[in-house]
Design a protein around this motif. Structure first.
Motif, PDB file in Angstrom:
ATOM      1  N   TYR A  36       0.703  -0.946   0.002  1.00 27.98           N
ATOM      2  CA  TYR A  36      -0.087  -0.020   0.096  1.00 27.98           C
ATOM      3  C   TYR A  36       0.888   1.354   0.022  1.00 27.98           C
ATOM      4  O   TYR A  36       2.035   1.266   0.419  1.00 27.98           O
ATOM      5  N   PHE A  88       4.174   6.975   2.407  1.00 30.90           N
ATOM      6  CA  PHE A  88       4.302   6.041   3.457  1.00 30.90           C
ATOM      7  C   PHE A  88       3.899   4.660   3.048  1.00 30.90           C
ATOM      8  O   PHE A  88       2.714   4.594   2.406  1.00 30.90           O
ATOM      9  N   LEU A  90       3.464   0.806   2.943  1.00 34.02           N
ATOM     10  CA  LEU A  90       3.042  -0.190   3.814  1.00 34.02           C
ATOM     11  C   LEU A  90       2.812  -1.599   3.271  1.00 34.02           C
ATOM     12  O   LEU A  90       2.366  -1.884   2.060  1.00 34.02           O
ATOM     13  N   PHE A 108      -0.052  -5.410   9.343  1.00 29.60           N
ATOM     14  CA  PHE A 108       0.646  -4.283   8.470  1.00 29.60           C
ATOM     15  C   PHE A 108       2.345  -4.444   9.233  1.00 29.60           C
ATOM     16  O   PHE A 108       2.305  -4.456  10.452  1.00 29.60           O
ATOM     17  N   GLY A 109       3.102  -4.186   8.319  1.00 30.99           N
ATOM     18  CA  GLY A 109       4.700  -3.876   8.677  1.00 30.99           C
ATOM     19  C   GLY A 109       4.674  -2.565   9.387  1.00 30.99           C
ATOM     20  O   GLY A 109       3.572  -1.897   9.350  1.00 30.99           O
ATOM     21  N   ASP A 110       5.833  -2.060   9.887  1.00 28.57           N
ATOM     22  CA  ASP A 110       6.024  -0.519  10.505  1.00 28.57           C
ATOM     23  C   ASP A 110       5.940   0.414   9.327  1.00 28.57           C
ATOM     24  O   ASP A 110       5.889   1.616   9.565  1.00 28.57           O
TER      25      ASP A 110
ATOM     26  N   TYR B  36      -9.116  -0.250  12.318  1.00 24.45           N
ATOM     27  CA  TYR B  36      -7.709  -0.056  12.706  1.00 24.45           C
ATOM     28  C   TYR B  36      -7.492   1.251  13.390  1.00 24.45           C
ATOM     29  O   TYR B  36      -8.087   2.216  12.983  1.00 24.45           O
ATOM     30  N   LYS B  42       2.895   6.314  12.162  1.00 22.19           N
ATOM     31  CA  LYS B  42       2.814   4.735  12.254  1.00 22.19           C
ATOM     32  C   LYS B  42       1.997   3.932  11.387  1.00 22.19           C
ATOM     33  O   LYS B  42       1.028   4.711  10.546  1.00 22.19           O
ATOM     34  N   SER B  43       2.130   2.886  11.261  1.00 21.62           N
ATOM     35  CA  SER B  43       1.409   1.829  10.617  1.00 21.62           C
ATOM     36  C   SER B  43       0.004   1.507  11.373  1.00 21.62           C
ATOM     37  O   SER B  43      -0.104   1.694  12.562  1.00 21.62           O
ATOM     38  N   PRO B  44      -0.960   1.097  10.521  1.00 12.96           N
ATOM     39  CA  PRO B  44      -2.341   0.725  10.943  1.00 12.96           C
ATOM     40  C   PRO B  44      -1.934  -0.390  11.978  1.00 12.96           C
ATOM     41  O   PRO B  44      -1.476  -1.397  11.564  1.00 12.96           O
ATOM     42  N   GLU B  45      -2.817  -0.633  13.122  1.00  7.33           N
ATOM     43  CA  GLU B  45      -2.895  -1.555  14.085  1.00  7.33           C
ATOM     44  C   GLU B  45      -4.327  -2.028  14.154  1.00  7.33           C
ATOM     45  O   GLU B  45      -5.176  -1.152  14.554  1.00  7.33           O
TER      46      GLU B  45
END
Lengths: 117, 112
Positions: A36, A88, A90, A108-110, B36, B42-45
């Motif tokens: 993404y 960004f 992802l 998801f990864g960081d 999420y 930061k990435s989605p959690e």
């Protein structure tokens, strides 16, 4: 347990340079994998997905390509970066297909923050 | 019409209040629904997922699904400043690749 690794965390590249971002998943086999992009203040745009080695589907035409050389490895590439490629990036994975896959969330990864100068 | 729509916010609530985040989707074939949380940079959690009509509770979070109205919501009880983030609604259909379609997110601000 399953984990997803993505690197690098940040990257600054000049316009016209190549790109390679890597993502690997551990603790599972035959995951579905996704790339993404999220532009600043925008939603998640699905770029590519893969259901198996060598199987890549593209969601939008763009300056990027993806490859899956191994079961748990997913690579995002570009031969020549554009300013518009900033964002960004992802990587995500999910397990399963069919009804089981329908209920699997994506993890998801960081992420990699890519800045093009 | 977007496949998944969310109010961008910001939604501002005081600490301790209930935050209500809403999401509508356009495809009646949608089968699974996910919330999420994404902190800035930061990435989605994943917070919660729901498949059946009704409510699903997990700690301070409650997801609500109404397939007839094509509406899914997330309630956060006893909101904390640490809940301040963007909340993404995502929907999965049982077609093709079971792609996850994301809304653009609602920004939540919880003030102390």
């Amino acid at each position: 347990s399953q984990t997803i690794h993505q690197w690098p965390a940040t990257l600054v590249q000049p316009v016209g340079s190549p790109l390679s971002l890597e993502c690997t998943v551990e603790g599972t086999s035959n995951p579905n994998l996704y790339w993404y992009r999220q532009a600043a203040g925008r939603g998640l745009q699905l770029l590519f997905y893969s259901v198996g080695i060598g199987q890549i589907s593209s969601e939008v035409p763009q300056n990027l390509s993806a490859s899956r050389p191994q079961d748990r490895q997913f690579i995002l590439s570009s031969k020549k970066l554009l300013l518009s490629d900033s964002g960004f990036y992802l990587c995500a994975w999910t397990a399963g297909t069919g009804n089981r896959g329908l209920r699997q969330p994506q993890q998801f990864g960081d992420g990699t923050r890519l800045s093009i100068l | 019409q977007k496949e998944v729509e969310q109010n961008s916010g910001p939604l501002s609530v005081p600490e301790g209040a209930i935050a209500s985040l809403n999401c509508t989707y356009s495809d009646r074939g949608s089968q699974s629904f996910f919330w999420y949380r994404q902190y800035s940079g930061k990435s989605p959690e994943l917070i919660m997922f729901i498949y059946s009509n009704g409510d699903k509770e997990d700690g301070r979070f409650t997801a609500q699904l109404n397939k007839a109205s094509q509406y899914v919501s997330l309630l956060i009880r006893d909101s904390q400043p640490s809940d301040s983030a963007t909340y993404l609604c995502a929907v999965k259909k049982n077609t093709g690749f079971q792609k996850l379609v994301f809304g653009t997110g609602t920004r939540l601000l919880v003030s102390p």
